[in-house]
Design an enzyme around this catalytic site. Sequence first.
Site, PDB file in Angstrom:
ATOM      1  N   GLY A 195       1.627  -4.596 -13.157  1.00 43.94           N
ATOM      2  CA  GLY A 195       1.997  -3.348 -14.217  1.00 43.94           C
ATOM      3  C   GLY A 195       2.143  -3.956 -15.656  1.00 43.94           C
ATOM      4  O   GLY A 195       2.402  -5.042 -15.868  1.00 43.94           O
ATOM      5  N   ASP A 235      11.511  -6.618  -7.776  1.00 51.10           N
ATOM      6  CA  ASP A 235      10.663  -6.591  -6.684  1.00 51.10           C
ATOM      7  C   ASP A 235      11.301  -5.641  -5.394  1.00 51.10           C
ATOM      8  O   ASP A 235      12.319  -5.915  -5.185  1.00 51.10           O
ATOM      9  CB  ASP A 235      10.366  -7.921  -6.051  1.00 51.10           C
ATOM     10  CG  ASP A 235       9.422  -8.229  -5.037  1.00 51.10           C
ATOM     11  OD1 ASP A 235       9.137  -7.262  -4.358  1.00 51.10           O
ATOM     12  OD2 ASP A 235       8.646  -9.256  -5.230  1.00 51.10           O
ATOM     13  N   TYR A 258      -5.755  -3.960   2.845  1.00 49.38           N
ATOM     14  CA  TYR A 258      -5.002  -3.071   2.172  1.00 49.38           C
ATOM     15  C   TYR A 258      -5.140  -1.824   3.040  1.00 49.38           C
ATOM     16  O   TYR A 258      -4.068  -0.967   3.109  1.00 49.38           O
ATOM     17  CB  TYR A 258      -5.904  -2.697   0.897  1.00 49.38           C
ATOM     18  CG  TYR A 258      -5.368  -1.724   0.198  1.00 49.38           C
ATOM     19  CD1 TYR A 258      -4.264  -1.775  -0.489  1.00 49.38           C
ATOM     20  CD2 TYR A 258      -6.117  -0.393   0.154  1.00 49.38           C
ATOM     21  CE1 TYR A 258      -3.674  -0.518  -1.192  1.00 49.38           C
ATOM     22  CE2 TYR A 258      -5.924   0.891  -0.432  1.00 49.38           C
ATOM     23  CZ  TYR A 258      -4.604   0.719  -1.115  1.00 49.38           C
ATOM     24  OH  TYR A 258      -4.074   1.550  -1.986  1.00 49.38           O
ATOM     25  N   ASN A 262      -9.633   9.070  -4.671  1.00 46.14           N
ATOM     26  CA  ASN A 262      -9.770   8.055  -5.659  1.00 46.14           C
ATOM     27  C   ASN A 262      -9.441   8.767  -7.240  1.00 46.14           C
ATOM     28  O   ASN A 262     -10.025   9.633  -7.595  1.00 46.14           O
ATOM     29  CB  ASN A 262     -11.382   8.013  -5.815  1.00 46.14           C
ATOM     30  CG  ASN A 262     -12.013   7.271  -4.717  1.00 46.14           C
ATOM     31  OD1 ASN A 262     -11.766   7.825  -3.617  1.00 46.14           O
ATOM     32  ND2 ASN A 262     -12.432   6.004  -4.838  1.00 46.14           N
ATOM     33  N   GLY A 269     -19.832  -3.416   3.090  1.00 47.18           N
ATOM     34  CA  GLY A 269     -18.649  -2.732   3.756  1.00 47.18           C
ATOM     35  C   GLY A 269     -18.392  -1.391   2.841  1.00 47.18           C
ATOM     36  O   GLY A 269     -17.198  -0.892   3.262  1.00 47.18           O
TER      37      GLY A 269
HETATM   38  P1  NAD Z   1      -1.188  -0.052  -9.818  1.00 48.49           P
HETATM   39  O1  NAD Z   1      -1.507  -1.679  -9.262  1.00 48.49           O
HETATM   40  O2  NAD Z   1      -1.756   0.058 -11.369  1.00 48.49           O
HETATM   41  O3  NAD Z   1       0.599  -0.048  -9.684  1.00 48.49           O
HETATM   42  C1  NAD Z   1       1.043  -0.789  -8.673  1.00 48.49           C
HETATM   43  C2  NAD Z   1       2.311  -1.141  -9.386  1.00 48.49           C
HETATM   44  O4  NAD Z   1       3.234  -1.782  -8.547  1.00 48.49           O
HETATM   45  C3  NAD Z   1       2.199  -2.131 -10.514  1.00 48.49           C
HETATM   46  O5  NAD Z   1       2.397  -1.805 -11.724  1.00 48.49           O
HETATM   47  C4  NAD Z   1       2.686  -3.423  -9.980  1.00 48.49           C
HETATM   48  O6  NAD Z   1       3.189  -4.351 -10.956  1.00 48.49           O
HETATM   49  C5  NAD Z   1       3.721  -2.705  -9.132  1.00 48.49           C
HETATM   50  N1  NAD Z   1       4.114  -3.696  -7.953  1.00 48.49           N
HETATM   51  C6  NAD Z   1       3.400  -4.524  -6.800  1.00 48.49           C
HETATM   52  N2  NAD Z   1       4.156  -5.054  -6.080  1.00 48.49           N
HETATM   53  C7  NAD Z   1       5.489  -4.682  -6.433  1.00 48.49           C
HETATM   54  C8  NAD Z   1       6.600  -5.121  -5.855  1.00 48.49           C
HETATM   55  N3  NAD Z   1       6.786  -6.031  -4.721  1.00 48.49           N
HETATM   56  N4  NAD Z   1       7.897  -4.828  -6.276  1.00 48.49           N
HETATM   57  C9  NAD Z   1       7.906  -3.925  -7.555  1.00 48.49           C
HETATM   58  N5  NAD Z   1       6.595  -3.813  -7.930  1.00 48.49           N
HETATM   59  C10 NAD Z   1       5.416  -4.165  -7.388  1.00 48.49           C
HETATM   60  O7  NAD Z   1      -1.835   0.875  -8.645  1.00 48.49           O
HETATM   61  P2  NAD Z   1      -2.235   2.586  -8.751  1.00 48.49           P
HETATM   62  O8  NAD Z   1      -3.336   2.678  -9.032  1.00 48.49           O
HETATM   63  O9  NAD Z   1      -1.098   3.003  -9.991  1.00 48.49           O
HETATM   64  O10 NAD Z   1      -1.548   2.922  -7.528  1.00 48.49           O
HETATM   65  C11 NAD Z   1      -0.284   3.348  -7.140  1.00 48.49           C
HETATM   66  C12 NAD Z   1      -0.113   3.365  -5.814  1.00 48.49           C
HETATM   67  O11 NAD Z   1      -1.069   4.468  -5.484  1.00 48.49           O
HETATM   68  C13 NAD Z   1      -0.413   2.274  -4.737  1.00 48.49           C
HETATM   69  O12 NAD Z   1       0.461   2.102  -3.951  1.00 48.49           O
HETATM   70  C14 NAD Z   1      -1.746   2.243  -4.356  1.00 48.49           C
HETATM   71  O13 NAD Z   1      -1.863   1.635  -3.409  1.00 48.49           O
HETATM   72  C15 NAD Z   1      -1.699   3.913  -4.074  1.00 48.49           C
HETATM   73  N6  NAD Z   1      -3.179   4.376  -4.240  1.00 48.49           N
HETATM   74  C16 NAD Z   1      -3.690   4.539  -5.298  1.00 48.49           C
HETATM   75  C17 NAD Z   1      -5.121   4.988  -5.685  1.00 48.49           C
HETATM   76  C18 NAD Z   1      -5.968   5.066  -6.752  1.00 48.49           C
HETATM   77  O14 NAD Z   1      -6.783   5.723  -6.860  1.00 48.49           O
HETATM   78  N7  NAD Z   1      -5.477   4.408  -7.848  1.00 48.49           N
HETATM   79  C19 NAD Z   1      -5.710   5.479  -4.548  1.00 48.49           C
HETATM   80  C20 NAD Z   1      -5.031   5.505  -3.260  1.00 48.49           C
HETATM   81  C21 NAD Z   1      -3.626   4.877  -3.120  1.00 48.49           C
END
Ligand code: NAD
Length: 314
Positions: free
Chosen positions: A46, A61, A148, A177, A275
């Site tokens: 992030g 965390d 994942y 998505n 895949g």
């Molecule tokens: P992103 O990677 O931009 O955001 C995830 C955030 O979590 C990051 O800022 C990271 O620093 C923080 N993070 C990771 N591990 C951590 C921990 N242990 N403690 C504290 N912070 C932690 O992802 P995103 O695209 O904003 O996705 C947000 C959520 O939605 C995620 O759970 C992702 O799996 C889910 N998701 C996203 C999409 C998409 O299209 N972007 C689709 C389906 C699901």
Amino acid sequence: MPGEIADDLAGQSVLVTGGAGFIGSHLAAALTDHCDVTVLDDLSTGDREAVPADAEFVQGDVRDAVDLESVMAGTDVVFHQAALSDVGASVRSPVEGHRRTASGTVKLLNAARREDARVVTASSAAVYGEPDTLPIRETDRKRPTSPYGIDKLAADQYTRAYADLYGLPTVALRYFNVYGPGMEAGGYSGVVSAFLDRARNDAILTIDGDGTQTRDFVHVDDIVRANLLAATTEETGQAYNVGTGTGVSVQKVAEHVTRLLDADSEVVYGDPRDGDIKHSRAAIGRARSQLGYEPSLSFADGFKRLVEPASPIS
Ligand code: NAD
């Protein structure tokens, strides 16, 4: 942003885990006018700058008991976005992915249970893997194809189990998505940001495979809307698909991008990705009928908003 929905949360203390990431930062921004917002993010991927100024930011965390305890005190609602959100990274580092996405969610749920806080967990279309039929319904077979997807399925099921076992009001939202301002180039809708970047420079757009593969691209504003609805629904203990219900081919994405940017980009075709799922499209009837969710932006409109400079967020 859907102010009328956020009004229902007025005055509440909310925690956004992963709030320095793409979706979490949009969520935090939608909530700061109405709620006390705390963001917990370890900044592993992030960006501190993405966190709205009005939110309290704690670098920490979700797996750390001390960090969790300090941010959870007095929390009414948790929007749990923190995860290792990169499918490729989960394939390279499955143990790390499991710790962040699956274990992180159990620890978060456990801390929320002590506080009796509602939890809305970010799940994913990745829990389904290759679908047998379209559109994909929540009850369809789950056959995730990546670490994942497996970890997201665990997070999704733990979220439901905390409602069943302990009466915690929880909801899992299976995002399809997601695209919008601030999305990561390598993310779920990476093809959108990659094509936009390249078309802005009239560079070649390379499609993996023949371009007929389809995805349900949903704008981040609609994801925020679904989260706000999940934060107040009585229909807890459930998972909901969040998409638009429409599949858009990668070929169409390339055409939209070049037309909207009036780019001179040539489109070329490469090998299909190993895949890669051929088609993905959400059935959104459950979210419609139980949450009152309705996607507000078609792909064409959401896309237009992406390329318009300084487009206003409604
Ligand atoms: P992103 O990677 O931009 O955001 C995830 C955030 O979590 C990051 O800022 C990271 O620093 C923080 N993070 C990771 N591990 C951590 C921990 N242990 N403690 C504290 N912070 C932690 O992802 P995103 O695209 O904003 O996705 C947000 C959520 O939605 C995620 O759970 C992702 O799996 C889910 N998701 C996203 C999409 C998409 O299209 N972007 C689709 C389906 C699901």
